[in-house]
Scaffold this active site. Structure first.
Site, PDB file in Angstrom:
ATOM      1  N   HIS A   1       0.833  -1.215   0.000  1.00  0.00           N
ATOM      2  CA  HIS A   1       0.000   0.000   0.000  1.00  0.00           C
ATOM      3  C   HIS A   1       0.867   1.265   0.000  1.00  0.00           C
ATOM      4  CE1 HIS A   1      -3.355  -2.669   1.194  1.00  0.00           C
ATOM      5  NE2 HIS A   1      -2.433  -3.227   1.964  1.00  0.00           N
TER       6      HIS A   1
ATOM      7  N   SER B   1      15.628  21.313 -17.016  1.00  0.00           N
ATOM      8  CA  SER B   1      14.445  22.127 -17.254  1.00  0.00           C
ATOM      9  C   SER B   1      14.866  23.393 -17.981  1.00  0.00           C
ATOM     10  CB  SER B   1      13.793  22.480 -15.914  1.00  0.00           C
ATOM     11  OG  SER B   1      13.061  23.683 -16.018  1.00  0.00           O
TER      12      SER B   1
ATOM     13  N   LYS C   1      16.940  21.608 -11.934  1.00  0.00           N
ATOM     14  CA  LYS C   1      16.196  20.365 -12.183  1.00  0.00           C
ATOM     15  C   LYS C   1      17.011  19.277 -12.862  1.00  0.00           C
ATOM     16  CE  LYS C   1      12.468  19.535 -11.439  1.00  0.00           C
ATOM     17  NZ  LYS C   1      11.178  19.859 -12.029  1.00  0.00           N
TER      18      LYS C   1
ATOM     19  N   GLU D   1       9.839   8.381 -17.239  1.00  0.00           N
ATOM     20  CA  GLU D   1       8.446   8.799 -17.438  1.00  0.00           C
ATOM     21  C   GLU D   1       7.953   8.398 -18.834  1.00  0.00           C
ATOM     22  OE1 GLU D   1       7.740  12.982 -15.885  1.00  0.00           O
ATOM     23  OE2 GLU D   1       9.883  12.751 -15.577  1.00  0.00           O
TER      24      GLU D   1
ATOM     25  N   TYR E   1     -10.247 -13.418 -46.162  1.00  0.00           N
ATOM     26  CA  TYR E   1      -9.505 -12.163 -46.106  1.00  0.00           C
ATOM     27  C   TYR E   1     -10.437 -10.971 -46.305  1.00  0.00           C
ATOM     28  CZ  TYR E   1      -6.314  -8.363 -47.046  1.00  0.00           C
ATOM     29  OH  TYR E   1      -5.668  -7.150 -46.989  1.00  0.00           O
TER      30      TYR E   1
ATOM     31  N   LYS F   1      -0.691  -4.412 -39.475  1.00  0.00           N
ATOM     32  CA  LYS F   1       0.770  -4.269 -39.369  1.00  0.00           C
ATOM     33  C   LYS F   1       1.211  -3.000 -38.643  1.00  0.00           C
ATOM     34  CE  LYS F   1       0.720  -5.630 -43.688  1.00  0.00           C
ATOM     35  NZ  LYS F   1      -0.437  -6.545 -43.569  1.00  0.00           N
TER      36      LYS F   1
HETATM   37  N1  ARG Z   1      -1.689  -5.134 -48.482  1.00  0.00           N
HETATM   38  C1  ARG Z   1      -2.568  -6.193 -48.148  1.00  0.00           C
HETATM   39  C2  ARG Z   1      -2.526  -6.426 -46.639  1.00  0.00           C
HETATM   40  O1  ARG Z   1      -1.652  -5.951 -46.001  1.00  0.00           O
HETATM   41  C3  ARG Z   1      -2.191  -7.439 -48.873  1.00  0.00           C
HETATM   42  C4  ARG Z   1      -3.307  -8.406 -49.171  1.00  0.00           C
HETATM   43  C5  ARG Z   1      -4.249  -7.855 -50.111  1.00  0.00           C
HETATM   44  N2  ARG Z   1      -5.120  -8.812 -50.648  1.00  0.00           N
HETATM   45  C6  ARG Z   1      -6.186  -8.437 -51.330  1.00  0.00           C
HETATM   46  N3  ARG Z   1      -6.935  -9.356 -51.813  1.00  0.00           N
HETATM   47  N4  ARG Z   1      -6.495  -7.180 -51.507  1.00  0.00           N
HETATM   48  O2  ARG Z   1      -3.385  -7.057 -46.073  1.00  0.00           O
END
Ligand code: ARG
Length: 472
Positions: free
Chosen positions: A155, A276, A282, A289, A316, A324
């Protein structure tokens, strides 16, 4: 013109081209894309689907593209859409028809899943390595602090004395568990989707095992629909990153606290401090941080992908292109945080005297005094009550338990004898906690040995995994 422009009458405007493109994000996977294409070309030739001559031209062309990218002499323009199409278009520009045969029995859907898995494996390795460095820095600092007594807290209140090495080692074990989580994420990514094609497999007589093997995957995926839709391996990686970021944030918070005037337990090296612009005196723990602050980003990255995937039908969908940026951001951020934390821990100065003094305040001997009475046969609850009264007495006198005399103790309970005073000594309190994982120096020494073994074992494991293609 895009590689898929055959069924379109008009081209795409520039804004939509940019909106739909992932090239700025996914170009860092070029080495994985090229490795995947080379393995695919080898397999196509071995299966008699393309000629050996075409396969050679493809592999040579791809190798020269890789070199040019590495030397910075090949810049893609946005009409490439993504790294897969940009490389294929460049290949065909360089070698003609053979390049245009590369995409036989393959779709960008299995291609991107393959590249991303290779990249995720490499990122997991890089993260493990960076975490190993921090573990090493913590263990080395622990070795230097194995006699330093500090107040342990619950605590945020003084609780019981502990050894500073013990406290630091706690973080090395958190990072050891992070290593396990990264390993699990690595393994989740270690299955090859190549050959799943767009979603349903292919009519071509491909050999999926051959490409999986050449690319260093442990196995092939079992279901083509799942293979092109699955991004669980990224969620696993992001989860591992998030937990590790939370660990680093907790460490960073302690560093911030310890370097305040109120604590004064450590001084950060100048390199890991900032000044600072207005207050000349400082010395701020900005980097600690920032490590704490960047946790929000990493956890946000995980939430971002979870929400992106939620509600997506098989197979897909273009939404998945968003997978990504958050993954790369989380991994990049965390690697920087790990590097920063490693240097900070390795170079900080530990003020053993200040820690020891702080441990002398806040009645840290209370539990041991109660244990003393309990060992003499007094039920622990009653012992607790007796020591509570002694604490009250100290508060009234403005002193600590260490300052009480034997008479003071005996006035409260006649079970106290001369040896009770030893319970008030911080060093004896610490030395007595010899249980495994406890704070006695001998238990801490054993823990340092175990942490060092675990570090060496995880280091070997990481080296054995090999990260395959490098990550940018
Ligand atoms: N740039 C796309 C991705 O990162 C690749 C796959 C695209 N496929 C498609 N059928 N449009 O997901």
């Amino acid at each position: 013109m895009a590689l898929w422009s055959g069924r379109f009458e008009s081209g795409q405007d520039e804004f939509l081209q940019r909106f739909g493109a992932s090239l700025p994000i996914d170009q860092r996977m070029y080495a994985q894309d090229i490795a995947g294409s080379i393995a695919h070309a080898h397999m196509l030739a071995a299966q008699g689907i393309i000629s050996a001559h075409d396969a050679d031209a493809i592999c040579e062309g791809l190798a020269s593209i890789q070199q040019d990218i590495q030397h910075g002499t090949l810049a893609f323009d946005i009409s490439g859409e993504d790294i897969h199409m940009a490389i294929e278009a460049e290949l065909t520009r360089r070698i003609g028809d053979a390049g245009a045969r590369l995409h036989t029995a393959r779709s960008r859907n299995d291609q991107v899943a393959t590249d991303t898995r290779l990249y995720a494996k490499a990122l997991a390795c890089k993260l493990m390595e960076a975490a190993l460095d921090l573990r090493r820095a913590l263990i080395e600092q622990a070795q230097r602090s194995d006699q330093v007594i500090m107040p342990g807290y619950t605590h945020m209140q003084h609780a019981q004395p502990v050894i500073f090495a013990h406290h630091l080692l706690a973080y090395s074990w958190m990072l050891a568990r992070d290593h396990e989580r990264l390993l699990a994420a690595y393994r989740a990514a270690d299955t090859c989707p190549l050959g799943s094609a767009a979603l349903a497999g292919t009519t071509w007589p491909i050999d999926r095992g051959a490409t999986a093997h050449e690319l260093g995957f442990a196995a092939c995926t079992e279901n083509s629909l799942d293979a092109v839709s699955d991004r669980d391996f990224l969620l696993d990686l992001l989860h591992a990153c998030s937990v590790m970021a939370v660990h680093l944030s907790r460490l960073a918070e302690e560093i911030v606290l310890w370097s305040t005037a109120e604590f004064g337990f450590i001084t950060l090296s100048d390199a890991y401090s900032t000044g600072s612009s207005i207050m000349p005196q400082k010395k701020n723990p900005d980097f600690a941080e920032l490590i704490r602050g960047k946790t929000g980003r990493v956890v946000g990255d995980m939430v971002s992908l979870l929400v992106t995937l939620k509600g997506l039908p098989l197979a897909y969908n273009k939404d998945m292109q968003e997978d990504k940026e958050c993954t790369f951001d989380a991994a990049d951020t965390l690697i920087d945080c790990l590097t920063c934390a490693t240097g900070m821990i390795a170079t900080m100065t530990v003020h053993a005297d200040v820690m020891r003094r702080a441990a002398g305040e806040g009645y840290l001997a209370a539990t041991d005094l109660a244990d003393y009475l309990a060992k003499k046969g007094l039920p622990f609850r009653q012992a607790h009550e007796v020591v509570g009264h002694l604490v009250l007495l100290c508060e009234k006198r403005g002193c600590d338990l260490e300052d009480l005399s034997l008479d003071d103790l005996q006035a409260e309970c006649d079970l106290f004898e001369a040896d009770a005073l030893r319970c008030l000594d911080l060093r004896s309190i610490v030395d007595a906690r010899t249980s495994q994982g406890g704070t006695a120096p001998q238990a801490v020494a054993q823990q340092i040995a175990h942490a060092t073994d675990a570090l060496a074992r995880d280091g070997r494991l990481c080296a054995d995994l090999g990260s395959g293609c490098c990550v940018q």
